[in-house]
Design a protein around this motif. Structure first.
Motif, PDB file in Angstrom:
ATOM      1  N   ALA A  21       0.862  -1.177   0.000  1.00 33.40           N
ATOM      2  CA  ALA A  21       0.000   0.000   0.000  1.00 33.40           C
ATOM      3  C   ALA A  21       0.899   1.228   0.000  1.00 33.40           C
ATOM      4  N   ILE A  22       0.489   2.261  -0.724  1.00 34.12           N
ATOM      5  CA  ILE A  22       1.158   3.554  -0.597  1.00 34.12           C
ATOM      6  C   ILE A  22       0.246   4.410   0.276  1.00 34.12           C
ATOM      7  N   ILE A  23       0.763   4.768   1.453  1.00 34.21           N
ATOM      8  CA  ILE A  23      -0.046   5.468   2.448  1.00 34.21           C
ATOM      9  C   ILE A  23       0.543   6.852   2.679  1.00 34.21           C
ATOM     10  N   LYS A  24      -0.305   7.852   2.473  1.00 34.54           N
ATOM     11  CA  LYS A  24       0.148   9.225   2.699  1.00 34.54           C
ATOM     12  C   LYS A  24      -0.505   9.774   3.965  1.00 34.54           C
ATOM     13  N   PHE A  25       0.345  10.196   4.898  1.00 37.90           N
ATOM     14  CA  PHE A  25      -0.145  10.914   6.063  1.00 37.90           C
ATOM     15  C   PHE A  25      -0.095  12.396   5.729  1.00 37.90           C
ATOM     16  N   VAL A  26      -1.266  12.947   5.409  1.00 41.93           N
ATOM     17  CA  VAL A  26      -1.331  14.310   4.885  1.00 41.93           C
ATOM     18  C   VAL A  26      -0.764  15.305   5.895  1.00 41.93           C
ATOM     19  N   THR A  27      -1.125  15.146   7.156  1.00 44.39           N
ATOM     20  CA  THR A  27      -0.697  16.103   8.176  1.00 44.39           C
ATOM     21  C   THR A  27       0.821  16.055   8.393  1.00 44.39           C
ATOM     22  N   HIS A  28       1.375  14.855   8.368  1.00 46.35           N
ATOM     23  CA  HIS A  28       2.824  14.709   8.539  1.00 46.35           C
ATOM     24  C   HIS A  28       3.590  15.042   7.252  1.00 46.35           C
ATOM     25  N   GLU A  29       2.859  15.161   6.142  1.00 46.99           N
ATOM     26  CA  GLU A  29       3.496  15.324   4.822  1.00 46.99           C
ATOM     27  C   GLU A  29       4.516  14.211   4.558  1.00 46.99           C
ATOM     28  N   GLU A  30       4.089  13.000   4.859  1.00 42.18           N
ATOM     29  CA  GLU A  30       4.947  11.831   4.643  1.00 42.18           C
ATOM     30  C   GLU A  30       4.178  10.760   3.883  1.00 42.18           C
ATOM     31  N   THR A  31       4.858  10.099   2.966  1.00 45.39           N
ATOM     32  CA  THR A  31       4.252   9.008   2.216  1.00 45.39           C
ATOM     33  C   THR A  31       5.117   7.770   2.393  1.00 45.39           C
ATOM     34  N   TYR A  32       4.460   6.651   2.699  1.00 44.25           N
ATOM     35  CA  TYR A  32       5.172   5.399   2.952  1.00 44.25           C
ATOM     36  C   TYR A  32       4.724   4.313   1.981  1.00 44.25           C
ATOM     37  N   LEU A  33       5.653   3.450   1.650  1.00 44.24           N
ATOM     38  CA  LEU A  33       5.302   2.175   1.044  1.00 44.24           C
ATOM     39  C   LEU A  33       5.201   1.192   2.200  1.00 44.24           C
ATOM     40  N   TYR A  34       4.012   0.585   2.340  1.00 48.95           N
ATOM     41  CA  TYR A  34       3.793  -0.339   3.452  1.00 48.95           C
ATOM     42  C   TYR A  34       3.565  -1.738   2.876  1.00 48.95           C
ATOM     43  N   PRO A  35       4.526  -2.637   3.097  1.00 50.54           N
ATOM     44  CA  PRO A  35       4.449  -3.965   2.469  1.00 50.54           C
ATOM     45  C   PRO A  35       3.182  -4.727   2.866  1.00 50.54           C
TER      46      PRO A  35
END
Lengths: 204, 204
Positions: free
Chosen positions: B137-151
């Motif tokens: 999953a590609i998960i973006k935490f809008v408030t943190h301005e961070e995007t993660y690839l989550y296996p």
């Protein structure tokens, strides 16, 4: 003859079933009006249910212009248009390989017209092959009642020759030669994975 | 200062271009209102143009009820409904690997709610992983301005725990730990392929 259980009760075919698990007409799916697309979708459902592959047809791309949101019911699209797909129709994963293909049927007997493909579909398959994907066309000759897996590399050759002023179709004999015949099977309308196995073998 | 060609004519920025090939605002795409979907589509276009990967978002599945065929113009869909996707939104091929993922954004700060996923999407990813596909999953935490690839394998754990009565979200700290941060890049809105490289390495 009535088949009976050991307790003497007669065997009844369960409601909604007609004896064999898949109707034998599947081998002649063309005759009962099942389109190649329907036949492939059923094949993919079968393959996925057996854990053999995960392949799906992509939804038809639609350009939505107007949507109504009635109270207490689902959104209704009121105006939309069919748009051109930028890729092929089918893709998925099989034995760790990326599969990408399109399916076309023709009533022609002597050749397969290249106008069945769009330039962007060919470009898409070229890009996928460059990434190590397994690309091909599934071509059904309706009159011959034969379906072939035709590897992308041969399709590219005919496409490029056409662009250079060559013939606008792939001869049936060429597809017989370099394509892989997909034999009829009792349970799967288009058992193309066996042909994919042959293609993968030829690449390694 | 006016830049001039050797013949003395002033250099004019071509119509529709604004200097650098990619606007530098891309690194802050969240701020100028680009959705994660738009950012991913642009990233995929960039990757494909460089021959690095072929990944596309699937069209939204639509159930068509009524189509008009006016004379001398394109078919118009007059009634249709959004239907539920049976797969994830993105798939494609990269370095001979099959990629399959979904992209979600949340404004939550402390966790990612699992209700962002449907059961059939999780099932689809499980089936793809079983075939050797690379799923995440590609998960973006809008408030943190961070995007993660989550296996996917971690996502499955939280999904199964939820089904067994566990928490309904994945903690932000868990995604920081087992996810792979997708760093900002100048030219690519969401340069996720680097994170995919890390994931592939971890699997081999």
């Amino acid at each position: 003859m009535t088949i009976r259980y050991p307790n003497g009760n007669a065997y009844q075919t369960p409601a909604g079933k007609t004896g064999p698990r898949f109707p034998s007409t599947y081998t002649n799916y063309g005759k009962r009006g099942m389109s190649l697309e329907e036949a492939l979708n059923e094949s993919n459902t079968y393959y996925e249910s057996r854990g053999q592959a995960v392949v799906h047809k992509k939804p038809t791309p639609i350009q939505i212009v107007k949507v109504d949101y009635p109270k207490r019911s689902a959104a209704v699209i009121k105006e939309a248009y069919f748009s051109t797909a930028s890729t092929t129709d089918y893709n998925g994963v099989y034995r760790s390989h990326y599969l990408d293909f399109d399916a076309k049927e023709t009533r022609n007997q002597g050749s397969f017209p290249l106008k069945n493909f769009h330039e962007h579909q060919i470009d898409h398959m070229r890009a996928c092959v460059a990434q190590g994907g397994i690309c091909f066309a599934i071509i059904k000759f309706v009159t011959h009642e034969e379906t072939y897996l035709y590897p992308a590399k041969y399709l590219f050759q005919f496409w490029d020759a056409q662009a250079a002023g060559g013939r606008k179709s792939v001869p049936y004999t060429e597809i017989q030669t370099n394509g892989i015949l997909i034999p009829a099977a009792l349970q799967i309308p288009v058992p193309y994975l066996k042909a994919v196995d042959v293609l993968i073998e030829s690449l390694s």
